[in-house]
Design an enzyme around this catalytic site. Structure first.
Site, PDB file in Angstrom:
ATOM      1  N   LYS A   1       1.037  -1.022   0.274  1.00 11.02           N
ATOM      2  CA  LYS A   1       0.032   0.198   0.115  1.00 11.02           C
ATOM      3  C   LYS A   1       0.897   1.103  -0.033  1.00 11.02           C
ATOM      4  O   LYS A   1       1.658   1.519   0.491  1.00 11.02           O
ATOM      5  CB  LYS A   1      -1.178   0.214   1.381  1.00 11.02           C
ATOM      6  CG  LYS A   1      -1.513  -0.889   0.895  1.00 11.02           C
ATOM      7  CD  LYS A   1      -3.059  -0.866   3.143  1.00 11.02           C
ATOM      8  CE  LYS A   1      -3.671  -1.686   3.028  1.00 11.02           C
ATOM      9  NZ  LYS A   1      -4.654  -2.286   2.350  1.00 11.02           N
TER      10      LYS A   1
ATOM     11  N   ARG B   1      -9.537 -12.314   2.247  1.00  7.75           N
ATOM     12  CA  ARG B   1     -10.488 -12.936   1.931  1.00  7.75           C
ATOM     13  C   ARG B   1      -9.927 -14.432   1.840  1.00  7.75           C
ATOM     14  O   ARG B   1     -10.859 -15.703   2.123  1.00  7.75           O
ATOM     15  CB  ARG B   1     -10.873 -12.730   0.752  1.00  7.75           C
ATOM     16  CG  ARG B   1     -10.129 -12.513  -0.502  1.00  7.75           C
ATOM     17  CD  ARG B   1     -10.329 -11.785  -2.031  1.00  7.75           C
ATOM     18  NE  ARG B   1     -11.050 -10.573  -1.269  1.00  7.75           N
ATOM     19  CZ  ARG B   1     -10.598  -9.776  -2.482  1.00  7.75           C
ATOM     20  NH1 ARG B   1     -11.171  -9.901  -3.512  1.00  7.75           N
ATOM     21  NH2 ARG B   1     -10.812  -8.132  -2.703  1.00  7.75           N
TER      22      ARG B   1
END
Length: 504
Positions: free
Chosen positions: A278, A352
């Site tokens: 990020k 996930r």
């Protein structure tokens, strides 16, 4: 923490520092809420001053009045509750209970440093419960890491609060409200704790400590156990960190329970994005990426204390997503719990993966329903904003039940679809599936991936499952509002508690 009691004594004669009343937003300004049971001269004085100050009655507005005739308290706070809901399905105004809860939170923040107050925002049991929660949650402050000087200069929360409740009630409203508030506060503390202090192992230790002496049993899987059990999703995400992953199972099984629920929580204690790193500004709040696991842990502990007669098993999927020597790469293929293989595309879509292992593990117990909760996608924030959780499911009734439970508890939630065509974008030529797909509808793509790991019930049908995305409401980067502080919000705790209660 504020000490809370209930009272049915006359509010005008209460010898406290402050009396808190409610107003609503009328067409011409603030209107003092009915049912305050105040002397006529007090009502006239307050009404006149609300008009003179230009008060609107909007949510979070606090008007302070001193020397109100006929009132023993030296200070009267009139806090806005906003415009009442019209009852139309499209009306965005919150339910009356949430408006009272929010107003109580705004008032208690304004009373920081005071010793005592009476909150008379409504006289019924439902209003009293909401006000009690608002008071206890509104006074929250995370000060664990403040130095002595800064901590000493910070205002202490309101010391004691009395909540007005007409008549006598058998239900322990104060005690139950305190239990719920304590659970939310614990989740907030976990989310606010810096990632060098809260990591998978210390998270598991904290939960074990809080569960000691309760009816909740704890089982912790370390790296060796995760490897033996085939949890490739959690292991893959965690392998780039010097802080190894954990999977914590929490079991609450009261005698005679006829329903079994499974709660699965995302517990990424820090998310750097992995090799798909990020930008620096995007990492600042990434200690919050374990808010789903915090909600599961806190809610199950509360359910045990409240003695809710529903069995609940929680799965906390804990890992740190870092860029170490063994960090997972785009193009890797991992084998998940249950044997499915997944091609890794973007290492910043790590949540996930850990959740899929948890859902597969939960499915093996064949519970009546599985609910997973996670700060999963930025797409949810784009779609629903910073205060509303997205709810998806393979079962329309469960989606509606989760949404109703959340909104009933005061947490904004909105049901979203799971279109079948989304699944095709996750086809992989080298594995059973990819863990990402089309960028469009990213919230639903992530949920559709998770659905792949929902198992079958005894009849061979898919277990009822719902996914709750709290990427927006899980962490508040802006100023405090209502009873919601800056930082960790405890989002999802009350929704999960209310959901379990709905099965009782």
């Amino acid at each position: 923490m504020t000490t809370l009691t209930l009272t049915d004594s006359k509010i005008a004669t209460a010898k406290v520092d402050a009396l808190v009343l409610a107003s609503t937003a009328g067409e011409d300004g603030a209107l003092l809420a009915e049912g305050t049971d105040l002397p006529k001269n007090a009502v006239t004085h307050i009404t006149k001053n609300l008009s003179a100050t230009g008060a609107s009655g909007k949510a979070d507005e606090v008007v302070k009045l001193a020397g109100v005739p006929g009132v023993a308290a030296g200070l009267v706070l009139v806090v806005g509750t906003g415009k009442p809901a019209s009852g139309r399905p499209s009306d965005s105004a919150p339910h009356a209970s949430e408006r009272h809860r929010r107003a109580a939170g705004a008032a208690v923040r304004a009373l920081a440093g005071k010793d005592s107050a009476v909150f008379a925002l409504g006289g019924g049991a439902e209003e009293a419960r909401a006000v009690a929660e608002g008071v206890l949650l509104g006074g929250y402050a995370f000060q664990t890491f403040l130095g002595e000087g800064k901590a000493a200069s910070a205002k202490a929360p309101l010391a004691s609060a009395q909540v007005y409740l007409k008549g006598r009630h058998k239900e322990d409203i104060a005690g139950q409200s305190a239990t719920v508030a304590d659970a939310v506060r614990y989740a907030r503390d976990l989310v606010n704790t810096p990632p060098n202090v809260l990591f998978p192992e210390s998270f598991a230790h904290s939960v074990s400590q809080h569960a000691a002496g309760t009816k909740v049993k704890i089982d912790v899987w370390d790296t060796d156990k995760l490897q033996a059990e085939g949890c490739g999703g959690i292991l893959g995400v965690g392998q780039g960190s010097g802080r190894p992953p954990r999977l914590v199972t929490m079991t609450y099984k009261p005698r005679g329970a006829k329903v079994h629920l499974a709660f699965v929580g995302k517990g990424i204690t820090f998310d750097s994005g992995g090799l798909c790193i990020k930008p620096g500004t995007g990492m600042v709040t990434m200690k919050c990426d374990m808010a789903g696991a915090a909600a599961v842990a806190a809610s199950i502990l509360a359910l045990a204390e409240l003695k809710v007669p529903v069995a609940v098993t929680g799965y906390l999927c804990l890992a740190e997503n870092m860029t170490g020597d063994l960090a997972q790469r785009p193009g890797d293929i991992v084998t998940m719990r249950g044997g499915r293989t997944v091609e890794i595309i973007n290492t910043d879509a790590e949540g996930r993966l850990v959740m899929a292992d948890g859902i597969a593990l939960a499915s093996e117990q064949q519970p009546d329903a599985i609910v997973d909760i996670a700060t999963l996608t930025g797409a949810c924030v784009i779609a629903l904003g910073n205060r509303t959780m997205g709810v998806m499911a393979n079962d329309d009734d469960l989606r509606e039940r989760v949404t109703t439970a959340a909104t009933g508890a005061g947490e904004a939630a909105w049901g979203m679809p799971l279109p079948e065509e989304i699944r095709g974008s996750m086809d992989s030529p080298v594995a059973d599936l990819k863990h990402t797909g089309d960028r469009a509808g990213g919230m639903m793509v992530a949920a559709k991936f998770l659905e792949e790991f929902v198992g079958k019930d005894a009849a061979g049908e898919a277990i009822s499952w719902s996914h709750v995305d709290i990427a927006g409401p899980g962490f508040n980067e802006k100023g405090a509002w209502g009873y919601t502080p800056t930082g960790g919000t405890g989002s999802g705790v009350r929704a999960l508690i209310e959901l379990a209660r709905s099965y009782a």
